[in-house]
Design a protein around this motif. Structure first.
Motif, mmCIF file in Angstrom:
data_model
loop_
_atom_site.group_PDB
_atom_site.id
_atom_site.type_symbol
_atom_site.label_atom_id
_atom_site.label_comp_id
_atom_site.label_asym_id
_atom_site.label_seq_id
_atom_site.Cartn_x
_atom_site.Cartn_y
_atom_site.Cartn_z
ATOM 1 N N LEU A 36 0.807 -1.220 0.000
ATOM 2 C CA LEU A 36 0.000 0.000 0.000
ATOM 3 C C LEU A 36 0.842 1.272 0.000
ATOM 4 C CD1 LEU A 36 -2.768 -1.007 2.565
ATOM 5 C CD2 LEU A 36 -2.909 -1.008 0.063
ATOM 6 N N ALA A 37 1.975 1.235 0.672
ATOM 7 C CA ALA A 37 2.824 2.428 0.763
ATOM 8 C C ALA A 37 4.255 2.037 1.100
ATOM 9 C CB ALA A 37 2.290 3.383 1.827
ATOM 10 N N THR A 38 5.193 2.805 0.554
ATOM 11 C CA THR A 38 6.606 2.606 0.878
ATOM 12 C C THR A 38 7.235 3.947 1.232
ATOM 13 O OG1 THR A 38 7.309 2.873 -1.418
ATOM 14 C CG2 THR A 38 6.904 0.620 -0.652
ATOM 15 N N MET A 39 8.267 3.884 2.040
ATOM 16 C CA MET A 39 9.048 5.065 2.382
ATOM 17 C C MET A 39 10.503 4.748 2.074
ATOM 18 S SD MET A 39 9.458 7.145 5.983
ATOM 19 C CE MET A 39 10.642 6.060 6.796
ATOM 20 N N THR A 40 11.125 5.615 1.274
ATOM 21 C CA THR A 40 12.536 5.455 0.948
ATOM 22 C C THR A 40 13.302 6.627 1.539
ATOM 23 O OG1 THR A 40 11.982 4.295 -1.094
ATOM 24 C CG2 THR A 40 14.223 5.166 -0.906
ATOM 25 N N VAL A 41 14.327 6.309 2.300
ATOM 26 C CA VAL A 41 15.185 7.312 2.929
ATOM 27 C C VAL A 41 16.477 7.379 2.121
ATOM 28 C CG1 VAL A 41 16.446 7.935 5.026
ATOM 29 C CG2 VAL A 41 14.203 6.811 5.201
ATOM 30 N N PHE A 42 16.813 8.572 1.660
ATOM 31 C CA PHE A 42 18.053 8.792 0.916
ATOM 32 C C PHE A 42 19.040 9.449 1.864
ATOM 33 C CE2 PHE A 42 14.631 8.651 -2.082
ATOM 34 C CZ PHE A 42 15.140 7.945 -3.158
ATOM 35 N N LYS A 43 20.247 8.899 1.915
ATOM 36 C CA LYS A 43 21.219 9.445 2.854
ATOM 37 C C LYS A 43 22.616 9.456 2.266
ATOM 38 C CE LYS A 43 21.701 5.153 5.524
ATOM 39 N NZ LYS A 43 23.088 5.078 5.892
ATOM 40 N N THR A 55 2.333 6.168 -2.046
ATOM 41 C CA THR A 55 1.166 5.447 -1.562
ATOM 42 C C THR A 55 0.102 5.353 -2.641
ATOM 43 O OG1 THR A 55 -0.458 5.290 0.238
ATOM 44 C CG2 THR A 55 0.015 7.490 -0.592
ATOM 45 N N VAL A 56 -0.684 4.320 -2.545
ATOM 46 C CA VAL A 56 -1.862 4.191 -3.388
ATOM 47 C C VAL A 56 -2.868 5.222 -2.875
ATOM 48 C CG1 VAL A 56 -3.700 2.623 -4.114
ATOM 49 C CG2 VAL A 56 -1.403 1.734 -3.680
ATOM 50 N N ALA A 57 -3.542 5.911 -3.778
ATOM 51 C CA ALA A 57 -4.466 6.983 -3.385
ATOM 52 C C ALA A 57 -5.849 6.425 -3.057
ATOM 53 C CB ALA A 57 -4.550 8.032 -4.483
ATOM 54 N N THR A 58 -5.893 5.557 -2.047
ATOM 55 C CA THR A 58 -7.169 5.023 -1.570
ATOM 56 C C THR A 58 -7.268 5.285 -0.078
ATOM 57 O OG1 THR A 58 -6.262 2.848 -1.018
ATOM 58 C CG2 THR A 58 -7.124 3.141 -3.271
ATOM 59 N N ASP A 59 -8.488 5.327 0.426
ATOM 60 C CA ASP A 59 -8.671 5.520 1.864
ATOM 61 C C ASP A 59 -7.959 4.431 2.655
ATOM 62 O OD1 ASP A 59 -10.138 7.819 1.562
ATOM 63 O OD2 ASP A 59 -12.084 6.839 1.806
ATOM 64 N N TYR A 113 0.048 14.107 -6.913
ATOM 65 C CA TYR A 113 -0.802 13.028 -7.418
ATOM 66 C C TYR A 113 -0.232 12.579 -8.754
ATOM 67 C CZ TYR A 113 -5.111 10.385 -8.042
ATOM 68 O OH TYR A 113 -6.024 9.377 -8.176
ATOM 69 N N GLN A 114 -0.007 11.282 -8.897
ATOM 70 C CA GLN A 114 0.533 10.757 -10.147
ATOM 71 C C GLN A 114 -0.467 9.804 -10.783
ATOM 72 O OE1 GLN A 114 4.427 9.130 -9.322
ATOM 73 N NE2 GLN A 114 5.331 11.154 -9.429
ATOM 74 N N ALA A 115 -0.222 9.489 -12.027
ATOM 75 C CA ALA A 115 -1.095 8.568 -12.753
ATOM 76 C C ALA A 115 -1.231 7.256 -11.995
ATOM 77 C CB ALA A 115 -0.528 8.317 -14.146
ATOM 78 N N HIS A 116 -2.278 6.539 -12.319
ATOM 79 C CA HIS A 116 -2.550 5.232 -11.718
ATOM 80 C C HIS A 116 -2.827 5.341 -10.220
ATOM 81 C CE1 HIS A 116 -1.362 3.699 -15.574
ATOM 82 N NE2 HIS A 116 -0.152 4.176 -15.425
ATOM 83 N N ASP A 117 -3.454 6.458 -9.819
ATOM 84 C CA ASP A 117 -3.905 6.620 -8.435
ATOM 85 C C ASP A 117 -2.803 6.442 -7.400
ATOM 86 O OD1 ASP A 117 -6.486 7.210 -9.242
ATOM 87 O OD2 ASP A 117 -7.085 5.112 -9.245
ATOM 88 N N ARG A 118 -1.698 7.119 -7.618
ATOM 89 C CA ARG A 118 -0.594 7.095 -6.658
ATOM 90 C C ARG A 118 -0.284 8.515 -6.211
ATOM 91 N NH1 ARG A 118 1.418 2.531 -5.474
ATOM 92 N NH2 ARG A 118 3.336 3.335 -4.616
ATOM 93 N N ILE A 119 0.102 8.637 -4.959
ATOM 94 C CA ILE A 119 0.555 9.917 -4.429
ATOM 95 C C ILE A 119 1.994 9.736 -3.967
ATOM 96 C CG2 ILE A 119 0.273 11.625 -2.587
ATOM 97 C CD1 ILE A 119 -2.732 11.052 -2.717
#
Length: 125
Positions: A36-43, A55-59, A113-119
């Motif tokens: 459903l969602a990922t977080m990438t940390v760049f360091k 993240t997928v743009a769903t509730d 907001y990006q295509a395919h319902d992703r934020i």
């Protein structure tokens, strides 16, 4: 620099479930999350330069994994909270555009907001 990786790991990890915790690592990118969602940390070394949450743009996604990563982990665990972040996300969901929230520490969260319902939320200073 946003924060040291060590400080991020300490604050973030105390506020999220075990499966989403940041690991000890020497690599330049660290990714946590689920379908459903990922977080990438760049360091660079111990300095966090950018964080990207997708993240997928769903509730379901926003109230589940995104909430754990952004609200519990970053806003709560790191004390980066700001109503500006909430308003940026709500505006992005409403108009499928790009909106930025900045907290009193100067930490920017750009919601796109990006295509395919992703934020995609990019966090920088």
């Amino acid at each position: 620099m946003l924060v040291s990786y060590q400080a991020l790991q300490a604050g973030f990890n105390q506020s999220v479930p075990g499966a989403l915790r940041l690991t000890d690592t020497s690599v330049d990118t660290v990714t946590v999350g689920d379908a459903l969602a990922t977080m990438t940390v760049f360091k660079r070394g111990d300095e966090v330069t950018k964080i990207i949450i997708e993240t997928v743009a769903t509730d379901e996604a926003i109230h589940a994994t995104f909430y754990q990563l952004f609200v519990k982990g970053l806003e709560g665990g790191m004390h980066w909270s700001s109503s500006n972040y909430y308003h940026a996300m709500m505006a992005t969901l409403a108009d499928h555009g790009a909106h930025t929230g900045v907290n009193e520490l100067g930490i920017r969260a750009e919601h796109v907001y990006q295509a395919h319902d992703r934020i995609v939320v990019t966090i920088t200073r």
